[in-house]
Design an enzyme around this catalytic site. Structure first.
Site, mmCIF file in Angstrom:
data_model
loop_
_atom_site.group_PDB
_atom_site.id
_atom_site.type_symbol
_atom_site.label_atom_id
_atom_site.label_comp_id
_atom_site.label_asym_id
_atom_site.label_seq_id
_atom_site.Cartn_x
_atom_site.Cartn_y
_atom_site.Cartn_z
ATOM 1 N N ASN A 8 0.840 -1.124 0.119
ATOM 2 C CA ASN A 8 0.280 -0.461 0.028
ATOM 3 C C ASN A 8 0.798 1.431 -0.004
ATOM 4 O OD1 ASN A 8 -2.770 -1.013 -0.364
ATOM 5 N ND2 ASN A 8 -2.417 -1.877 1.991
ATOM 6 N N HIS A 11 5.275 5.383 -2.409
ATOM 7 C CA HIS A 11 6.103 5.678 -3.439
ATOM 8 C C HIS A 11 6.924 4.097 -3.399
ATOM 9 C CE1 HIS A 11 6.304 9.229 -1.010
ATOM 10 N NE2 HIS A 11 5.926 9.084 -0.103
ATOM 11 N N ASP A 68 10.537 -6.775 1.245
ATOM 12 C CA ASP A 68 10.463 -6.036 2.700
ATOM 13 C C ASP A 68 11.473 -5.714 3.028
ATOM 14 O OD1 ASP A 68 9.503 -6.109 5.437
ATOM 15 O OD2 ASP A 68 10.546 -7.386 6.162
ATOM 16 N N PHE A 147 12.281 8.531 0.290
ATOM 17 C CA PHE A 147 10.989 7.970 2.104
ATOM 18 C C PHE A 147 11.888 7.420 3.360
ATOM 19 C CE2 PHE A 147 10.954 4.958 -1.066
ATOM 20 C CZ PHE A 147 10.121 3.833 -0.099
ATOM 21 N N TYR A 149 14.756 6.599 5.458
ATOM 22 C CA TYR A 149 16.355 6.497 5.709
ATOM 23 C C TYR A 149 17.519 6.986 4.583
ATOM 24 C CZ TYR A 149 14.766 3.944 9.765
ATOM 25 O OH TYR A 149 14.324 3.485 10.725
ATOM 26 N N LYS A 170 18.259 7.163 -7.890
ATOM 27 C CA LYS A 170 17.867 6.142 -6.678
ATOM 28 C C LYS A 170 17.516 4.749 -7.456
ATOM 29 C CE LYS A 170 15.531 5.059 -3.135
ATOM 30 N NZ LYS A 170 14.268 5.072 -2.081
ATOM 31 N N ARG A 176 16.310 -2.276 -3.664
ATOM 32 C CA ARG A 176 15.122 -2.832 -4.442
ATOM 33 C C ARG A 176 15.514 -2.474 -5.535
ATOM 34 N NH1 ARG A 176 12.221 1.405 -2.129
ATOM 35 N NH2 ARG A 176 12.055 0.299 0.032
#
Length: 192
Positions: A8, A11, A68, A147, A149, A170, A176
């Site tokens: 959900n 970002h 995660d 978003f 850290y 990024k 990710r």
């Protein structure tokens, strides 16, 4: 190929759509009718990723993937790790950043890594993909992009924090992005 991205977090969704491009159609949890909060009750990043993806498959019968992620700080013995999202007591990342910086203050070693684990469940089979980026934690926040850290994390080999980079910049080097690149390679070979 249609897949549900079990999140959900808008970002994350925006980041992943930029990485995947037009190769895949992504459905959100809301689009498949999942309104509940997904379980994250294991004590590892790998376990939480698997738990969320398998929940969507078991309850909605939809091919999906879940991720995660966590920040693992060397001087803090890997903390906050799996507890990164709530480390300061809530999902407020200003509180989370404040706690990490406070705990890190007496240490000279500021090395850390971001780790993402993605679990893909497709036709009932599970696969996991990992991405890691190493870097240093700054003593103060820099930048307004991203978003979590991102304002205190400067990846190795770079002068700017993740929060000082565009989403595209990024997206080329983040934990990710690395995990998703492996996922995309797998999906492309799976399709053919």
């Amino acid at each position: 190929m249609k897949l549900c991205f079990a999140t959900n977090n808008l970002h994350k969704l925006q980041e992943i759509k930029a990485i995947l491009g037009d190769s895949f159609t992504l459905n959100t949890l809301k689009e498949i009718g999942c309104e509940e909060e997904l379980p994250e009750t294991t004590d590892t990043i790998e376990g939480n990723s698997r738990q969320k993806a398998e929940y969507v498959w078991e309850h909605f019968g939809t091919d999906c993937f879940a991720d995660d992620s966590g920040l693992e700080v060397t001087a803090l013995n890997g903390a906050p790790g799996v507890h990164s999202a709530y480390y300061g007591g809530s999902r407020d990342f200003q509180q989370n950043i404040a706690r990490v910086l406070e705990e890190l203050a007496p240490h000279t070693d500021r090395s850390a890594r971001f780790k993402t684990v993605i679990t893909l469940v497709i036709q009932g089979e599970s696969y996991q993909f990992e991405g890691i980026v190493t870097g240093q934690l700054l003593k103060e926040q820099r930048g307004t992009q991203g978003f979590g850290y991102d304002p205190i994390f400067r990846p190795d080999g770079h002068e700017r924090t993740f929060a000082e980079m565009t989403i595209e910049e990024k997206g080329k080097l983040s934990h990710r992005a690395k995990a998703f690149a492996t996922l995309v390679d797998f999906l492309r070979s799976y399709k053919s």
